[in-house]
Write an enzyme that holds these catalytic residues in place. Structure first.
Site, mmCIF file in Angstrom:
data_model
loop_
_atom_site.group_PDB
_atom_site.id
_atom_site.type_symbol
_atom_site.label_atom_id
_atom_site.label_comp_id
_atom_site.label_asym_id
_atom_site.label_seq_id
_atom_site.Cartn_x
_atom_site.Cartn_y
_atom_site.Cartn_z
ATOM 1 N N ALA A 136 7.967 13.312 -0.344
ATOM 2 C CA ALA A 136 6.796 13.296 0.545
ATOM 3 C C ALA A 136 6.335 14.707 0.880
ATOM 4 O O ALA A 136 5.139 14.958 1.076
ATOM 5 C CB ALA A 136 7.132 12.543 1.829
ATOM 6 N N THR A 137 7.271 15.628 0.939
ATOM 7 C CA THR A 137 6.906 17.021 1.229
ATOM 8 C C THR A 137 5.925 17.520 0.164
ATOM 9 O O THR A 137 4.920 18.162 0.482
ATOM 10 C CB THR A 137 8.184 17.894 1.267
ATOM 11 O OG1 THR A 137 9.035 17.379 2.296
ATOM 12 C CG2 THR A 137 7.878 19.348 1.530
ATOM 13 N N ALA A 177 10.364 7.447 -1.535
ATOM 14 C CA ALA A 177 11.229 6.300 -1.849
ATOM 15 C C ALA A 177 12.495 6.233 -0.998
ATOM 16 O O ALA A 177 12.937 5.147 -0.632
ATOM 17 C CB ALA A 177 11.603 6.331 -3.335
ATOM 18 N N HIS A 178 13.069 7.400 -0.677
ATOM 19 C CA HIS A 178 14.384 7.340 -0.007
ATOM 20 C C HIS A 178 14.290 6.867 1.442
ATOM 21 O O HIS A 178 15.306 6.640 2.086
ATOM 22 C CB HIS A 178 15.116 8.686 -0.101
ATOM 23 C CG HIS A 178 14.606 9.777 0.787
ATOM 24 N ND1 HIS A 178 15.219 10.105 1.969
ATOM 25 C CD2 HIS A 178 13.554 10.615 0.667
ATOM 26 C CE1 HIS A 178 14.579 11.126 2.529
ATOM 27 N NE2 HIS A 178 13.559 11.451 1.767
ATOM 28 N N GLN A 193 7.004 6.910 7.363
ATOM 29 C CA GLN A 193 7.781 6.088 8.299
ATOM 30 C C GLN A 193 7.153 4.711 8.529
ATOM 31 O O GLN A 193 7.666 3.931 9.338
ATOM 32 C CB GLN A 193 7.942 6.819 9.641
ATOM 33 C CG GLN A 193 8.688 8.136 9.529
ATOM 34 C CD GLN A 193 10.183 7.970 9.238
ATOM 35 O OE1 GLN A 193 10.751 6.881 9.387
ATOM 36 N NE2 GLN A 193 10.819 9.042 8.806
ATOM 37 N N ASN A 208 8.165 9.907 13.014
ATOM 38 C CA ASN A 208 9.560 9.816 12.585
ATOM 39 C C ASN A 208 10.565 9.863 13.741
ATOM 40 O O ASN A 208 11.669 9.336 13.619
ATOM 41 C CB ASN A 208 9.881 10.922 11.563
ATOM 42 C CG ASN A 208 9.280 12.257 11.915
ATOM 43 O OD1 ASN A 208 8.097 12.348 12.211
ATOM 44 N ND2 ASN A 208 10.086 13.284 11.911
ATOM 45 N N CYS A 222 15.065 17.545 9.077
ATOM 46 C CA CYS A 222 14.450 18.747 8.523
ATOM 47 C C CYS A 222 14.379 19.843 9.566
ATOM 48 O O CYS A 222 14.192 21.005 9.260
ATOM 49 C CB CYS A 222 13.045 18.444 8.036
ATOM 50 S SG CYS A 222 13.030 17.037 6.957
ATOM 51 N N THR A 225 7.967 16.263 -16.774
ATOM 52 C CA THR A 225 8.440 15.024 -17.409
ATOM 53 C C THR A 225 8.742 13.964 -16.358
ATOM 54 O O THR A 225 9.375 14.260 -15.340
ATOM 55 C CB THR A 225 9.700 15.315 -18.256
ATOM 56 O OG1 THR A 225 9.345 16.311 -19.211
ATOM 57 C CG2 THR A 225 10.208 14.073 -18.961
#
Ligand code: PLP
Length: 393
Positions: free
Chosen positions: A71-72, A203-204, A182, A154, A327, A240
């Site tokens: 996301a960053t 995704a995480h 979020q 968040n 973070c 890739t």
């Protein structure tokens, strides 16, 4: 017992997602851009995963979903993209409106861009950690090119008025971006109902793998590349493709969309049970009305108890929670959103965030209630500051 209540920082991978990803590390490892059999055989899986993401957001495939590393990166791509595409070419429109409680991936990127002539207005949160749509509208000027406002916070879980602000932005011809990291899997993120130009996800945060995220880009709102150097993603983001992770993210996003109801019934009930029990401890403050929060999040301050001291007591008991965004926690020991809410500086140092997931069990919540209450009693009994503030009234 080990209890993981830091799901806003990251989540465990859904076992179904892990199984789905496995063949892409072993047999199906071809580069999807290669013309041989190895490349060709992975393409249908890639297309299916992309389809799952389009479906989850309810968007047509004439729009784009760019796959990013996190996301960053998605947030950087939007802000720097708008800078290169619009502000650099037309410095008359150099104003961006955002909230003061965005993730550092937004705030720090905007601080970087302000050295290059971008003018930023940070709209403050109210006492509940909420953002008023009117305050965002009032911050807009005739120089505003972009509004970037997160869908849900968040730290507090507070849901921001994206529907109203995005409709306003459209009416004014201003670009609208939302960091929905979020929100995915916790509220319905249906882009036929909320008209956004750009939307960030990762995704995480919804039981997919780490190191892969996405950026939804509405048709006609194309951004310049952040990464140049190849024809992948239709030439819009070089590098890739990590097929295993993209396949994992596709399924994880479908699962997340399918579990929104469960999050708003079962998980909400567990969060409310936890909240009701912890709020009974004397001198606690829970931030934000629960019906305006994502169903899994609780930010609570216990007056007189350092958040970090509490965190260590809980950690010894096997319970993982947090004092602030992962973070920010290396550099700041005060919770950044609590600081923004601001009235009482003590609250920022006593804040604890507990965030559940659809894998959290009732047994885990009962154990947390018991251990949290004991830890609070123990720390209060040894805290001279608390005794002092109490005496002082
Ligand atoms: N935006 C929000 C609202 C977040 O909560 C986070 C992670 O905590 C991020 C962005 C960054 O996500 P990632 O780790 O995928 O870069």
């Amino acid at each position: 017992m080990r209890v993981y209540l830091d799901n806003n920082a990251t989540t465990k991978i859904d076992p179904l997602v892990r199984v789905k990803m496995q063949p892409f590390f072993e047999e199906l490892y071809g580069n999807p851009n290669s013309l041989h059999q190895y490349g060709m055989e992975v393409r249908p899986h890639l297309n299916k995963a992309m389809g799952e993401m389009y479906d989850a957001l309810n968007v047509p495939d004439k729009d784009d979903i760019l796959i990013t590393s996190c996301a960053t990166e998605s947030n950087n791509a939007v802000l720097k993209g708008v800078f290169f595409q619009h502000i650099l070419k037309n410095p008359e429109k150099n104003h961006i409106v955002t909230s003061s409680v965005e993730h550092p991936a937004i705030i720090e990127t905007l601080m970087f861009l302000s050295d290059y002539g971008v003018d930023v207005t940070y709209v403050d949160v109210d006492d509940n950690g909420g953002i008023s749509a009117q305050a965002v509208k009032d911050a807009v000027t005739d120089k505003t090119i972009l509004i970037s406002m997160m869908w849900a916070n968040n730290e507090t879980g507070m849901i921001f008025p994206v529907e109203e602000v995005s409709a306003f932005a459209k009416e004014k011809g201003i670009l609208f971006h939302t960091d929905a990291v979020q929100a995915i899997g916790k509220v319905h993120v249906d882009l036929t109902k909320v008209d956004v130009d750009y939307l960030t996800f990762s995704a995480h945060k919804f039981h997919g793998p780490k190191g892969v995220g996405g950026l939804y880009v509405k048709k006609g709102k194309t951004l310049p590349n952040l990464l140049h150097g190849g024809e992948q993603m239709g030439g819009k983001r070089a590098g890739t493709l990590n097929v295993a992770y993209i396949v994992g993210m596709g399924l994880a996003m479908r699962q997340a969309a399918n579990h929104v109801e469960k999050m708003n019934t079962d998980v909400r009930r567990l969060r409310d049970k936890l909240e009701d029990a912890l709020a009974k401890i004397s001198d606690t403050i829970v931030v934000g009305p629960r019906e305006k929060r994502t169903p899994n999040t609780l930010l609570i301050s216990l007056r007189g108890i350092e958040g970090e001291a509490m965190l260590w007591d809980l950690n010894r008991a096997g319970i993982a929670a947090s004092t602030g965004s992962a973070c920010a926690s290396e550099s700041l020991h005060a919770n950044p959103v609590m600081s923004a809410i601001g009235e009482d500086p003590e609250l920022a140092h006593t804040a604890m965030r507990l965030s559940l997931s659809r894998f959290t069990t009732e047994e885990e919540i009962d154990y947390t209630i018991e251990l949290f209450t004991k830890a609070a009693e123990r720390l209060r009994s040894i805290s001279s500051t608390y005794a002092y503030t109490n005496e002082a009234g």
